[in-house]
Design an enzyme around this catalytic site. Structure first.
Site, PDB file in Angstrom:
ATOM      1  N   ALA A  41      28.911  10.661  71.487  1.00 22.69           N
ATOM      2  CA  ALA A  41      30.042  11.473  71.045  1.00 22.69           C
ATOM      3  C   ALA A  41      29.738  12.209  69.751  1.00 22.69           C
ATOM      4  O   ALA A  41      30.571  12.269  68.845  1.00 22.69           O
ATOM      5  CB  ALA A  41      31.288  10.599  70.890  1.00 22.69           C
TER       6      ALA A  41
ATOM      7  N   ALA B 290      28.413  15.996  68.019  1.00 25.45           N
ATOM      8  CA  ALA B 290      29.005  17.322  68.142  1.00 25.45           C
ATOM      9  C   ALA B 290      28.745  17.939  69.511  1.00 25.45           C
ATOM     10  O   ALA B 290      29.655  18.434  70.172  1.00 25.45           O
ATOM     11  CB  ALA B 290      28.459  18.221  67.037  1.00 25.45           C
TER      12      ALA B 290
ATOM     13  N   TYR C  95      32.525  15.445  63.515  1.00 22.87           N
ATOM     14  CA  TYR C  95      31.614  16.478  63.992  1.00 22.87           C
ATOM     15  C   TYR C  95      32.296  17.797  64.346  1.00 22.87           C
ATOM     16  O   TYR C  95      31.687  18.862  64.208  1.00 22.87           O
ATOM     17  CB  TYR C  95      30.843  15.969  65.211  1.00 22.87           C
ATOM     18  CG  TYR C  95      29.904  14.838  64.900  1.00 22.87           C
ATOM     19  CD1 TYR C  95      28.743  15.059  64.168  1.00 22.87           C
ATOM     20  CD2 TYR C  95      30.171  13.542  65.312  1.00 22.87           C
ATOM     21  CE1 TYR C  95      27.873  14.022  63.871  1.00 22.87           C
ATOM     22  CE2 TYR C  95      29.304  12.492  65.025  1.00 22.87           C
ATOM     23  CZ  TYR C  95      28.159  12.743  64.305  1.00 22.87           C
ATOM     24  OH  TYR C  95      27.303  11.716  64.013  1.00 22.87           O
TER      25      TYR C  95
ATOM     26  N   GLY D  20      19.311  25.845  75.102  1.00 23.05           N
ATOM     27  CA  GLY D  20      19.643  27.244  74.907  1.00 23.05           C
ATOM     28  C   GLY D  20      20.347  27.499  73.596  1.00 23.05           C
ATOM     29  O   GLY D  20      20.678  26.567  72.854  1.00 23.05           O
TER      30      GLY D  20
ATOM     31  N   LYS E 231      11.820  25.701  67.559  1.00 22.51           N
ATOM     32  CA  LYS E 231      12.749  26.606  66.865  1.00 22.51           C
ATOM     33  C   LYS E 231      13.414  25.921  65.675  1.00 22.51           C
ATOM     34  O   LYS E 231      13.746  26.575  64.682  1.00 22.51           O
ATOM     35  CB  LYS E 231      13.784  27.152  67.842  1.00 22.51           C
ATOM     36  CG  LYS E 231      14.643  26.101  68.561  1.00 22.51           C
ATOM     37  CD  LYS E 231      15.941  25.821  67.864  1.00 22.51           C
ATOM     38  CE  LYS E 231      16.753  24.768  68.597  1.00 22.51           C
ATOM     39  NZ  LYS E 231      18.067  24.517  67.970  1.00 22.51           N
TER      40      LYS E 231
ATOM     41  N   THR F   6      19.164  29.866  65.770  1.00 23.80           N
ATOM     42  CA  THR F   6      18.958  28.776  64.821  1.00 23.80           C
ATOM     43  C   THR F   6      18.371  29.268  63.505  1.00 23.80           C
ATOM     44  O   THR F   6      18.652  28.706  62.441  1.00 23.80           O
ATOM     45  CB  THR F   6      18.043  27.699  65.437  1.00 23.80           C
ATOM     46  OG1 THR F   6      18.529  27.367  66.736  1.00 23.80           O
ATOM     47  CG2 THR F   6      18.027  26.438  64.599  1.00 23.80           C
TER      48      THR F   6
ATOM     49  N   ARG G 190      21.977  23.870  61.019  1.00 22.67           N
ATOM     50  CA  ARG G 190      21.665  22.828  60.039  1.00 22.67           C
ATOM     51  C   ARG G 190      20.220  22.953  59.555  1.00 22.67           C
ATOM     52  O   ARG G 190      19.925  22.699  58.388  1.00 22.67           O
ATOM     53  CB  ARG G 190      21.895  21.445  60.666  1.00 22.67           C
ATOM     54  CG  ARG G 190      23.339  21.188  61.038  1.00 22.67           C
ATOM     55  CD  ARG G 190      23.571  19.743  61.422  1.00 22.67           C
ATOM     56  NE  ARG G 190      22.864  19.343  62.619  1.00 22.67           N
ATOM     57  CZ  ARG G 190      23.365  19.406  63.839  1.00 22.67           C
ATOM     58  NH1 ARG G 190      24.580  19.905  64.031  1.00 22.67           N
ATOM     59  NH2 ARG G 190      22.676  19.004  64.883  1.00 22.67           N
ATOM     60  N   ASN G 191      19.315  23.331  60.448  1.00 26.59           N
ATOM     61  CA  ASN G 191      17.915  23.455  60.053  1.00 26.59           C
ATOM     62  C   ASN G 191      17.716  24.621  59.082  1.00 26.59           C
ATOM     63  O   ASN G 191      16.975  24.513  58.110  1.00 26.59           O
ATOM     64  CB  ASN G 191      17.043  23.627  61.302  1.00 26.59           C
ATOM     65  CG  ASN G 191      17.022  22.369  62.146  1.00 26.59           C
ATOM     66  OD1 ASN G 191      16.365  21.396  61.814  1.00 26.59           O
ATOM     67  ND2 ASN G 191      17.778  22.364  63.235  1.00 26.59           N
TER      68      ASN G 191
END
Length: 333
Positions: A8, A10, A47, A138, A193, A250, A257-258
């Site tokens: 559970a 995000a 989340y 994706g 990525k 991304t 986040r990255n």
């Protein structure tokens, strides 16, 4: 269709919410307290705050086996570190299984010298060779999927029944699902990525300009493709949603986040400070070294990835990383 989503976080929550509009969906949380909170408040406050869970979505915890026995499709929404355990548990399952994890499995500290991290489909081949399985990947932020914003995903598997099940489960209003049998290519795109997004965040955080960002994204795509082809992937896959599409999202999206890790490192924060400030997993931090190890074992050159590993390991500063990349010898594109 009866769908069980295990995890559970995000992304698992967002997909369960989407599928619950047309299917019978159970969202399983490992933590009973979290499951109770989700059930009572009808919101994943950690989340996906502020987004209501649909009334039709059933939240549960506890013993998984009865839920597995009733499901027609099982989706593992766990981090990469938990994928091996999840696939081992489901190894005798007779229905399609898919994972959402992106990355290479980390090499255990006690692993033999020369060991390298595995993609999800390689882990599956080891622990559940007879399982009909695949992945859903994706360019997608969980928050936007939960808010019903238009998104396109890739259902990747060597098994047609897995691809068909994922399309039937998730293709619908505001979410398109394309089938692809090149699971290695889709997985390499999803793993690399994240590492390249850290580099792009660093570039933006140092205010190096849009020219530099475009160069990083483009040369990063070349690195990703070289590694994928060396692992048996199809070149065309990297021009699609799980390659170029996921990389652009991304590397440039404010919800990444990255990318945020790169921005924070550029501001002078330590890696520990940057990770703690997120409150969520940034897979690129944990998979960068593993990606590089796999590339080196295959003889694949990945200079941007190597620079990110040096930055995360503390052996190079943000400015040193940029200088090292710019001082590389000229070559044909």
């Amino acid at each position: 269709m009866k769908i069980l989503v295990i995890g559970a976080g995000a992304w698992g929550t967002a997909l369960a919410m989407h599928a619950a509009a047309r299917h019978s969906v159970q969202l399983w949380a490992r933590d009973a307290q979290q499951a109770s909170q989700l059930h009572t408040s009808r919101e994943n406050q950690r989340y996906l705050p502020g987004i209501r869970l649909p009334d039709a979505l059933e939240v549960c915890s506890g013993d998984l086996q009865p839920l597995v026995a009733q499901a027609e499709l099982i989706v593992l929404g766990t981090p990469m570190a938990a994928l091996r355990g999840g696939l081992t548990m489901l190894r005798d399952c007779q229905v399609p299984v898919a994972w959402l994890s992106k990355g290479f499995e980390a090499v255990a500290p006690d692993a033999p010298t020369g060991s390298h991290g595995l993609l999800g489909n390689e882990v599956c081949a080891q622990v559940a060779p007879h399982l009909h399985a695949g992945m859903l990947s994706g360019p997608s932020f969980a928050q936007e999927v939960a808010q019903h914003q238009p998104t396109a995903l890739v259902a990747a598997s060597r098994h047609a029944d897995v691809r068909d099940a994922l399309v039937a489960a998730f293709h619908g209003d505001n979410l398109r699902v394309y089938a692809n049998d090149d699971i290695s290519g889709v997985e390499v795109g999803g793993a690399v990525k994240n590492v390249l997004a850290i580099a792009t965040g660093l570039c933006d955080g140092l205010s190096l300009g849009l020219n530099a960002r475009a160069a990083l994204v483009t040369r990063g795509l070349a690195e990703m493709t070289r590694l994928g082809v060396a692992l048996g992937a199809q070149t065309d896959t990297f021009m699609g949603l799980s390659g170029l599409g996921d990389l652009v999202l991304t590397a440039t999206g404010d919800l990444s986040r990255n990318r945020k890790i790169g921005l924070l490192l550029a501001q002078g924060q330590s890696l520990e400070q940057a990770v703690q400030s997120l409150g969520h997993v940034a897979e690129g931090v944990y998979s960068a070294r593993t990606v590089l190890q796999r590339a080196q074992k295959l003889g694949v050159e990945m200079p941007i990835t190597a620079a990110v590993v040096a930055l995360l390991g503390g052996s190079m500063s943000a400015r040193d990383v940029v200088q090292a990349l710019m001082e590389r010898e000229p070559r044909a594109e």
